[in-house]
Scaffold this motif. Structure first.
Motif, PDB file in Angstrom:
ATOM      1  N   LEU A 120      10.809   0.032 -11.422  1.00 34.35           N
ATOM      2  CA  LEU A 120       9.494  -0.205 -10.839  1.00 34.35           C
ATOM      3  C   LEU A 120       8.754  -1.268 -11.625  1.00 34.35           C
ATOM      4  O   LEU A 120       8.838  -1.336 -12.858  1.00 34.35           O
ATOM      5  CB  LEU A 120       8.659   1.075 -10.846  1.00 34.35           C
ATOM      6  CG  LEU A 120       9.283   2.338 -10.246  1.00 34.35           C
ATOM      7  CD1 LEU A 120       8.260   3.458 -10.234  1.00 34.35           C
ATOM      8  CD2 LEU A 120       9.817   2.084  -8.851  1.00 34.35           C
ATOM      9  N   LEU A 121       8.017  -2.093 -10.914  1.00 31.89           N
ATOM     10  CA  LEU A 121       7.048  -2.996 -11.527  1.00 31.89           C
ATOM     11  C   LEU A 121       5.700  -2.291 -11.475  1.00 31.89           C
ATOM     12  O   LEU A 121       5.241  -1.902 -10.392  1.00 31.89           O
ATOM     13  CB  LEU A 121       7.005  -4.327 -10.790  1.00 31.89           C
ATOM     14  CG  LEU A 121       8.191  -5.244 -11.116  1.00 31.89           C
ATOM     15  CD1 LEU A 121       8.459  -6.216  -9.987  1.00 31.89           C
ATOM     16  CD2 LEU A 121       7.920  -5.986 -12.419  1.00 31.89           C
ATOM     17  N   VAL A 122       5.096  -2.095 -12.634  1.00 30.29           N
ATOM     18  CA  VAL A 122       3.869  -1.300 -12.705  1.00 30.29           C
ATOM     19  C   VAL A 122       2.724  -2.125 -13.270  1.00 30.29           C
ATOM     20  O   VAL A 122       2.917  -3.014 -14.110  1.00 30.29           O
ATOM     21  CB  VAL A 122       4.081  -0.033 -13.567  1.00 30.29           C
ATOM     22  CG1 VAL A 122       5.079   0.902 -12.902  1.00 30.29           C
ATOM     23  CG2 VAL A 122       4.548  -0.389 -14.973  1.00 30.29           C
ATOM     24  N   VAL A 123       1.521  -1.808 -12.784  1.00 34.66           N
ATOM     25  CA  VAL A 123       0.286  -2.420 -13.267  1.00 34.66           C
ATOM     26  C   VAL A 123      -0.714  -1.313 -13.578  1.00 34.66           C
ATOM     27  O   VAL A 123      -0.496  -0.139 -13.240  1.00 34.66           O
ATOM     28  CB  VAL A 123      -0.301  -3.396 -12.225  1.00 34.66           C
ATOM     29  CG1 VAL A 123       0.619  -4.600 -12.036  1.00 34.66           C
ATOM     30  CG2 VAL A 123      -0.548  -2.694 -10.887  1.00 34.66           C
ATOM     31  N   HIS A 124      -1.801  -1.673 -14.204  1.00 35.94           N
ATOM     32  CA  HIS A 124      -2.879  -0.720 -14.467  1.00 35.94           C
ATOM     33  C   HIS A 124      -3.372  -0.106 -13.163  1.00 35.94           C
ATOM     34  O   HIS A 124      -3.373  -0.769 -12.112  1.00 35.94           O
ATOM     35  CB  HIS A 124      -4.017  -1.444 -15.196  1.00 35.94           C
ATOM     36  CG  HIS A 124      -5.067  -0.541 -15.731  1.00 35.94           C
ATOM     37  ND1 HIS A 124      -6.162  -0.144 -14.978  1.00 35.94           N
ATOM     38  CD2 HIS A 124      -5.205   0.055 -16.944  1.00 35.94           C
ATOM     39  CE1 HIS A 124      -6.933   0.645 -15.708  1.00 35.94           C
ATOM     40  NE2 HIS A 124      -6.376   0.786 -16.902  1.00 35.94           N
ATOM     41  N   PRO A 128      -5.898  -4.693  -8.566  1.00 34.92           N
ATOM     42  CA  PRO A 128      -5.961  -4.844  -7.105  1.00 34.92           C
ATOM     43  C   PRO A 128      -4.735  -5.508  -6.475  1.00 34.92           C
ATOM     44  O   PRO A 128      -4.691  -5.644  -5.246  1.00 34.92           O
ATOM     45  CB  PRO A 128      -7.193  -5.734  -6.914  1.00 34.92           C
ATOM     46  CG  PRO A 128      -7.249  -6.569  -8.142  1.00 34.92           C
ATOM     47  CD  PRO A 128      -6.755  -5.683  -9.260  1.00 34.92           C
ATOM     48  N   LEU A 129      -3.742  -5.907  -7.261  1.00 38.01           N
ATOM     49  CA  LEU A 129      -2.580  -6.586  -6.700  1.00 38.01           C
ATOM     50  C   LEU A 129      -1.879  -5.680  -5.694  1.00 38.01           C
ATOM     51  O   LEU A 129      -1.564  -4.530  -6.001  1.00 38.01           O
ATOM     52  CB  LEU A 129      -1.621  -6.985  -7.816  1.00 38.01           C
ATOM     53  CG  LEU A 129      -0.386  -7.796  -7.414  1.00 38.01           C
ATOM     54  CD1 LEU A 129      -0.797  -9.152  -6.834  1.00 38.01           C
ATOM     55  CD2 LEU A 129       0.530  -7.996  -8.621  1.00 38.01           C
ATOM     56  N   ALA A 130      -1.600  -6.196  -4.492  1.00 38.46           N
ATOM     57  CA  ALA A 130      -1.054  -5.356  -3.416  1.00 38.46           C
ATOM     58  C   ALA A 130       0.455  -5.218  -3.483  1.00 38.46           C
ATOM     59  O   ALA A 130       1.003  -4.134  -3.223  1.00 38.46           O
ATOM     60  CB  ALA A 130      -1.454  -5.942  -2.060  1.00 38.46           C
ATOM     61  N   LEU A 159      -1.845 -15.147  -9.143  1.00 39.15           N
ATOM     62  CA  LEU A 159      -1.448 -14.146  -8.152  1.00 39.15           C
ATOM     63  C   LEU A 159      -2.605 -13.735  -7.250  1.00 39.15           C
ATOM     64  O   LEU A 159      -2.399 -13.367  -6.085  1.00 39.15           O
ATOM     65  CB  LEU A 159      -0.911 -12.893  -8.857  1.00 39.15           C
ATOM     66  CG  LEU A 159       0.461 -12.999  -9.512  1.00 39.15           C
ATOM     67  CD1 LEU A 159       0.714 -11.781 -10.392  1.00 39.15           C
ATOM     68  CD2 LEU A 159       1.553 -13.127  -8.458  1.00 39.15           C
ATOM     69  N   LEU A 160      -3.813 -13.754  -7.779  1.00 42.84           N
ATOM     70  CA  LEU A 160      -4.995 -13.254  -7.068  1.00 42.84           C
ATOM     71  C   LEU A 160      -6.088 -14.306  -7.059  1.00 42.84           C
ATOM     72  O   LEU A 160      -7.168 -14.119  -7.655  1.00 42.84           O
ATOM     73  CB  LEU A 160      -5.501 -11.974  -7.745  1.00 42.84           C
ATOM     74  CG  LEU A 160      -4.510 -10.798  -7.776  1.00 42.84           C
ATOM     75  CD1 LEU A 160      -4.919  -9.786  -8.833  1.00 42.84           C
ATOM     76  CD2 LEU A 160      -4.423 -10.144  -6.418  1.00 42.84           C
ATOM     77  N   ARG A 232       0.136   2.066 -11.583  1.00 42.69           N
ATOM     78  CA  ARG A 232       0.438   2.028 -10.157  1.00 42.69           C
ATOM     79  C   ARG A 232       1.709   1.201  -9.963  1.00 42.69           C
ATOM     80  O   ARG A 232       1.829   0.087 -10.504  1.00 42.69           O
ATOM     81  CB  ARG A 232      -0.728   1.410  -9.380  1.00 42.69           C
ATOM     82  CG  ARG A 232      -0.563   1.420  -7.879  1.00 42.69           C
ATOM     83  CD  ARG A 232      -1.888   1.056  -7.186  1.00 42.69           C
ATOM     84  NE  ARG A 232      -2.354  -0.255  -7.608  1.00 42.69           N
ATOM     85  CZ  ARG A 232      -1.951  -1.408  -7.072  1.00 42.69           C
ATOM     86  NH1 ARG A 232      -1.045  -1.393  -6.104  1.00 42.69           N
ATOM     87  NH2 ARG A 232      -2.436  -2.553  -7.492  1.00 42.69           N
ATOM     88  N   ALA A 233       2.651   1.746  -9.216  1.00 43.01           N
ATOM     89  CA  ALA A 233       3.895   1.031  -8.921  1.00 43.01           C
ATOM     90  C   ALA A 233       3.670   0.087  -7.750  1.00 43.01           C
ATOM     91  O   ALA A 233       3.143   0.481  -6.703  1.00 43.01           O
ATOM     92  CB  ALA A 233       5.010   2.019  -8.595  1.00 43.01           C
TER      93      ALA A 233
END
Length: 314
Positions: A120-124, A128-130, A159-160, A232-233
């Motif tokens: 999985l690629l995970v972020v905080h 807001p990255l979808a 990216l955003l 969040r994945a």
């Protein structure tokens, strides 16, 4: 005389009953399965291996599993050295590792798929990255852009661009070189390209998740079973342009782009059968109980069609 005859017949009857009881007891009791099993390999699978070992010990109190978690790269080395019969790995053996085994023993190791997992690629959790494409993931984590990206991505505004994103540079976290997760991510997500040198490397996926969960500007990769509410994945865009989220269903049917098998490699000469203790362990893994343990450990059970214990006789 008649009394003596009765005693003789009674004695004969008792002897027959005693013999029948003895034979019945001997035939009806399972043979004692005992032994100490050794396994060396994936730290991703450490918790799963230990749970399987506990369940095996519950079934057979005289069997003990001793597991050494040195990373997937340690499994082929131990198998070639002959210090273990079982080598759990979170990635397939490389051609080089397999050839080294063949050169040592004259036959290949048996490869068993024992569970499903995913990278999985995970972020905080507040990021807001979808979603991400494979090209974007490669452009973020690599220097070589072998997946087709046009330029490196180093900052969140790349990216955003329409978000009011105050965090600047993307802080990256991943696994160390001994990890099968590291090697598989390099192969599958970076098209076997080169990692950036500034990625913070960790010995376990839990440490990656913790680091990303503490930093709003962070991104990392880790195994499916380590995700917590702190992160969040990200859904990944497949070749058809659909965003696929990691779930039991999409990992089990392989539609999530970074799904993977978890493996157990076995040293078994052609024509030989496993000793009873080792065979009992294999049967446990592929049983309903064994696959429930897979799910309880946070991984994904095998599809039903793959749960038949293999015949380990080459």
């Amino acid at each position: 005389m008649r009394y003596g005859g009765r005693l003789h017949r009674l004695h004969h009857l008792l002897v027959v009953v005693w013999l029948l009881l003895c034979c019945s007891f001997a035939w009806g009791q399972p043979s004692v399965v005992s032994g100490t099993l050794g396994a060396v390999g994936s730290d991703t699978m450490a918790g799963l291996m230990l749970r399987w070992g506990e369940a095996l010990n519950h079934r057979y109190p005289d069997i003990t599993l001793q597991f050494q978690a040195g990373g997937s790269a340690s499994a082929p080395t131990a198998l070639v050295a002959g210090t273990t019969r079982f080598g759990p790995m979170s990635r397939p053996m490389t051609d080089t590792e397999r050839q080294q085994f063949i050169e040592r023993y004259g036959y290949p190791p048996r490869e068993l798929s024992v569970a499903r997992d995913a990278l999985l690629l995970v972020v905080h959790r507040h990021n807001p990255l979808a979603s991400l494409t494979r090209e974007q993931a490669d452009a973020i984590f690599s220097t070589s852009l072998d997946c087709g990206g046009l330029r490196p991505i180093r900052r969140w505004e790349d990216l955003l661009p329409e978000e009011q994103w105050p965090y600047g540079k993307i802080a990256l976290h991943g696994r160390n070189l001994a990890s099968g997760t590291h090697g598989l991510f390099q192969d599958r997500a970076l098209c076997n390209g080169e990692f950036r040198r500034d990625i913070s490397e960790h010995p376990g996926s839990s440490a990656v998740i913790a680091a990303v969960g503490e930093s709003p500007n962070a991104m990392g990769y880790a195994g499916y079973n380590h995700v917590t509410p702190m992160v969040r994945a990200l859904p990944l865009i497949n070749d058809e342009g659909s965003a696929i989220s990691p779930s039991v269903a999409t990992i089990q049917d392989d539609s999530y782009p970074l799904s993977r098998d978890l493996y157990l490699y076995v040293n078994l000469p052609p024509g030989d059968t496993l000793p009873p203790a080792e065979q009992a362990f294999i049967e446990l893994i592929f049983s309903e109980e064994g696959q429930q343990i897979v799910q309880a450990a946070g991984f994904v059970p095998l599809p039903l069609a793959q749960r038949q214990p293999p015949l380990l006789d080459h």
